[in-house]
Design a protein around this motif. Sequence first.
Motif, PDB file in Angstrom:
ATOM      1  N   SER A 129      32.388  24.321   5.924  1.00  0.00           N
ATOM      2  CA  SER A 129      33.448  25.147   6.483  1.00  0.00           C
ATOM      3  C   SER A 129      33.672  24.718   7.932  1.00  0.00           C
ATOM      4  O   SER A 129      32.743  24.733   8.741  1.00  0.00           O
ATOM      5  CB  SER A 129      33.057  26.628   6.415  1.00  0.00           C
ATOM      6  N   VAL A 130      34.891  24.316   8.247  1.00  0.00           N
ATOM      7  CA  VAL A 130      35.221  23.813   9.580  1.00  0.00           C
ATOM      8  C   VAL A 130      36.271  24.726  10.214  1.00  0.00           C
ATOM      9  O   VAL A 130      37.404  24.804   9.733  1.00  0.00           O
ATOM     10  CB  VAL A 130      35.770  22.372   9.507  1.00  0.00           C
ATOM     11  N   ASP A 131      35.881  25.441  11.264  1.00  0.00           N
ATOM     12  CA  ASP A 131      36.816  26.270  12.015  1.00  0.00           C
ATOM     13  C   ASP A 131      37.319  25.427  13.185  1.00  0.00           C
ATOM     14  O   ASP A 131      36.616  25.266  14.191  1.00  0.00           O
ATOM     15  CB  ASP A 131      36.124  27.534  12.528  1.00  0.00           C
ATOM     16  N   ALA A 132      38.519  24.895  13.053  1.00  0.00           N
ATOM     17  CA  ALA A 132      39.024  23.938  14.039  1.00  0.00           C
ATOM     18  C   ALA A 132      40.256  24.470  14.764  1.00  0.00           C
ATOM     19  O   ALA A 132      41.030  25.251  14.216  1.00  0.00           O
ATOM     20  CB  ALA A 132      39.357  22.615  13.358  1.00  0.00           C
ATOM     21  N   ARG A 133      40.405  24.033  15.994  1.00  0.00           N
ATOM     22  CA  ARG A 133      41.585  24.401  16.776  1.00  0.00           C
ATOM     23  C   ARG A 133      42.028  23.209  17.603  1.00  0.00           C
ATOM     24  O   ARG A 133      41.262  22.271  17.830  1.00  0.00           O
ATOM     25  CB  ARG A 133      41.267  25.578  17.689  1.00  0.00           C
ATOM     26  N   ARG A 134      43.234  23.249  18.048  1.00  0.00           N
ATOM     27  CA  ARG A 134      43.717  22.211  18.962  1.00  0.00           C
ATOM     28  C   ARG A 134      43.012  22.395  20.300  1.00  0.00           C
ATOM     29  O   ARG A 134      42.754  23.531  20.726  1.00  0.00           O
ATOM     30  CB  ARG A 134      45.235  22.306  19.110  1.00  0.00           C
ATOM     31  N   THR A 135      42.682  21.285  20.931  1.00  0.00           N
ATOM     32  CA  THR A 135      41.890  21.369  22.154  1.00  0.00           C
ATOM     33  C   THR A 135      42.655  22.098  23.253  1.00  0.00           C
ATOM     34  O   THR A 135      43.878  22.020  23.351  1.00  0.00           O
ATOM     35  CB  THR A 135      41.494  19.969  22.651  1.00  0.00           C
ATOM     36  N   ARG A 136      41.880  22.808  24.063  1.00  0.00           N
ATOM     37  CA  ARG A 136      42.445  23.572  25.157  1.00  0.00           C
ATOM     38  C   ARG A 136      42.183  22.876  26.486  1.00  0.00           C
ATOM     39  O   ARG A 136      41.446  21.903  26.546  1.00  0.00           O
ATOM     40  CB  ARG A 136      41.845  24.979  25.151  1.00  0.00           C
ATOM     41  N   SER A 143      40.637  13.218  18.744  1.00  0.00           N
ATOM     42  CA  SER A 143      41.741  13.567  17.850  1.00  0.00           C
ATOM     43  C   SER A 143      42.628  14.677  18.387  1.00  0.00           C
ATOM     44  O   SER A 143      43.735  14.896  17.897  1.00  0.00           O
ATOM     45  CB  SER A 143      41.181  14.009  16.491  1.00  0.00           C
ATOM     46  N   GLY A 144      42.127  15.417  19.399  1.00  0.00           N
ATOM     47  CA  GLY A 144      42.863  16.582  19.873  1.00  0.00           C
ATOM     48  C   GLY A 144      42.537  17.842  19.110  1.00  0.00           C
ATOM     49  O   GLY A 144      43.124  18.905  19.352  1.00  0.00           O
ATOM     50  N   PHE A 145      41.575  17.763  18.171  1.00  0.00           N
ATOM     51  CA  PHE A 145      41.123  18.928  17.405  1.00  0.00           C
ATOM     52  C   PHE A 145      39.640  19.144  17.657  1.00  0.00           C
ATOM     53  O   PHE A 145      38.844  18.211  17.546  1.00  0.00           O
ATOM     54  CB  PHE A 145      41.371  18.734  15.910  1.00  0.00           C
ATOM     55  N   GLU A 146      39.270  20.385  17.964  1.00  0.00           N
ATOM     56  CA  GLU A 146      37.889  20.721  18.297  1.00  0.00           C
ATOM     57  C   GLU A 146      37.292  21.661  17.252  1.00  0.00           C
ATOM     58  O   GLU A 146      37.966  22.576  16.765  1.00  0.00           O
ATOM     59  CB  GLU A 146      37.846  21.411  19.663  1.00  0.00           C
ATOM     60  N   LEU A 158      33.083  19.268  19.919  1.00  0.00           N
ATOM     61  CA  LEU A 158      32.902  18.306  18.821  1.00  0.00           C
ATOM     62  C   LEU A 158      34.252  17.995  18.185  1.00  0.00           C
ATOM     63  O   LEU A 158      35.009  18.904  17.841  1.00  0.00           O
ATOM     64  CB  LEU A 158      31.941  18.904  17.786  1.00  0.00           C
ATOM     65  N   ASP A 159      34.542  16.717  18.031  1.00  0.00           N
ATOM     66  CA  ASP A 159      35.810  16.306  17.436  1.00  0.00           C
ATOM     67  C   ASP A 159      35.829  16.636  15.944  1.00  0.00           C
ATOM     68  O   ASP A 159      34.928  16.252  15.196  1.00  0.00           O
ATOM     69  CB  ASP A 159      36.024  14.813  17.640  1.00  0.00           C
ATOM     70  N   ALA A 160      36.872  17.334  15.488  1.00  0.00           N
ATOM     71  CA  ALA A 160      36.923  17.794  14.106  1.00  0.00           C
ATOM     72  C   ALA A 160      36.971  16.641  13.112  1.00  0.00           C
ATOM     73  O   ALA A 160      36.323  16.692  12.056  1.00  0.00           O
ATOM     74  CB  ALA A 160      38.135  18.709  13.914  1.00  0.00           C
ATOM     75  N   LEU A 161      37.718  15.580  13.418  1.00  0.00           N
ATOM     76  CA  LEU A 161      37.836  14.460  12.481  1.00  0.00           C
ATOM     77  C   LEU A 161      36.522  13.690  12.377  1.00  0.00           C
ATOM     78  O   LEU A 161      36.103  13.297  11.279  1.00  0.00           O
ATOM     79  CB  LEU A 161      38.970  13.529  12.904  1.00  0.00           C
ATOM     80  N   GLU A 162      35.869  13.496  13.506  1.00  0.00           N
ATOM     81  CA  GLU A 162      34.583  12.808  13.478  1.00  0.00           C
ATOM     82  C   GLU A 162      33.549  13.634  12.720  1.00  0.00           C
ATOM     83  O   GLU A 162      32.719  13.083  11.980  1.00  0.00           O
ATOM     84  CB  GLU A 162      34.103  12.540  14.910  1.00  0.00           C
ATOM     85  N   TRP A 163      33.614  14.960  12.864  1.00  0.00           N
ATOM     86  CA  TRP A 163      32.632  15.826  12.214  1.00  0.00           C
ATOM     87  C   TRP A 163      32.785  15.817  10.690  1.00  0.00           C
ATOM     88  O   TRP A 163      31.805  15.710   9.963  1.00  0.00           O
ATOM     89  CB  TRP A 163      32.746  17.235  12.764  1.00  0.00           C
ATOM     90  N   ARG A 196      45.572  14.714   8.767  1.00  0.00           N
ATOM     91  CA  ARG A 196      44.641  13.858   9.503  1.00  0.00           C
ATOM     92  C   ARG A 196      43.216  13.977   8.969  1.00  0.00           C
ATOM     93  O   ARG A 196      42.482  12.996   8.923  1.00  0.00           O
ATOM     94  CB  ARG A 196      44.723  14.172  10.993  1.00  0.00           C
ATOM     95  N   VAL A 197      42.813  15.174   8.556  1.00  0.00           N
ATOM     96  CA  VAL A 197      41.503  15.322   7.936  1.00  0.00           C
ATOM     97  C   VAL A 197      41.499  14.648   6.563  1.00  0.00           C
ATOM     98  O   VAL A 197      40.518  14.000   6.189  1.00  0.00           O
ATOM     99  CB  VAL A 197      41.111  16.807   7.833  1.00  0.00           C
ATOM    100  N   ARG A 198      42.584  14.811   5.818  1.00  0.00           N
ATOM    101  CA  ARG A 198      42.684  14.170   4.503  1.00  0.00           C
ATOM    102  C   ARG A 198      42.450  12.658   4.595  1.00  0.00           C
ATOM    103  O   ARG A 198      41.828  12.051   3.704  1.00  0.00           O
ATOM    104  CB  ARG A 198      44.075  14.444   3.915  1.00  0.00           C
TER     105      ARG A 198
END
Length: 256
Positions: A129-136, A143-146, A158-163, A196-198
Amino acid sequence: MSVAVRVIPCLDVDAGRVVKGVNFENLRDAGDPVELARRYDAAGADEVTFLDVSASTQDRATTKEIVSRTAEEVFVPLTVGGGVRSAEDVDALLRAGADKVGVNTAAIARPELIGEIAYRFGSQVLVLSVDARRTREGVQTPSGFEVTTHGGRRGTGLDALEWVRRAEELGVGEVLLNSIDADGTTAGFDLEMIARVRAQVRVPLIASGGAGTPEHFAEAARAGADALLAASVFHFGTLGVGQVKDALRAAGFPVR
């Protein structure tokens, strides 16, 4: 696409009641989890997901008694998450009636947990389960997603795509992608995040956060989601499971 797109109602449970808010905040009561699960099972849901939203924040395990009562009432797969910290926690939830178990906060703190669970029970039972948001402001990720933890309350940097890419290598069998920015807004899924995650993982991808119309589900499937999860639109009667499946079917997606 030959595999049916799954429609999954989500029960966010706090203190024994289903709750729902916006952007993971301002939670309001949405009903009894067992009764709602029974209703969704009868309505044709492909799965039901049960997330104990305060387990990590309150440093406790998922309420297994509710899981057990819910499992007795539904005949579709039941995924349970919240407060899972060890392979023993997974074992307890599977024995309580869960078919799959979600991990989030504990896996970020100790990624080896993913491999331990996958080795003991198989990747097919393990959902990241990944709770991700755009970086603030003040936070930078490639990726711009945390990724966040504790029900979206804490940023990790932590970068969401790398995770998700690393988690797949470690052994997760499925990714549940929750958009905190879109959560509860009913303005549509975060299609960019889904796409992008796909592109990063081969395991099934469940999209969550932002559903408001039947068309939103088709858009998310088009962006690359294998399954579509929603809460408030189902809980408060805005949409029905059958209505969503009809929209997916009309858009050319196979459904059960």
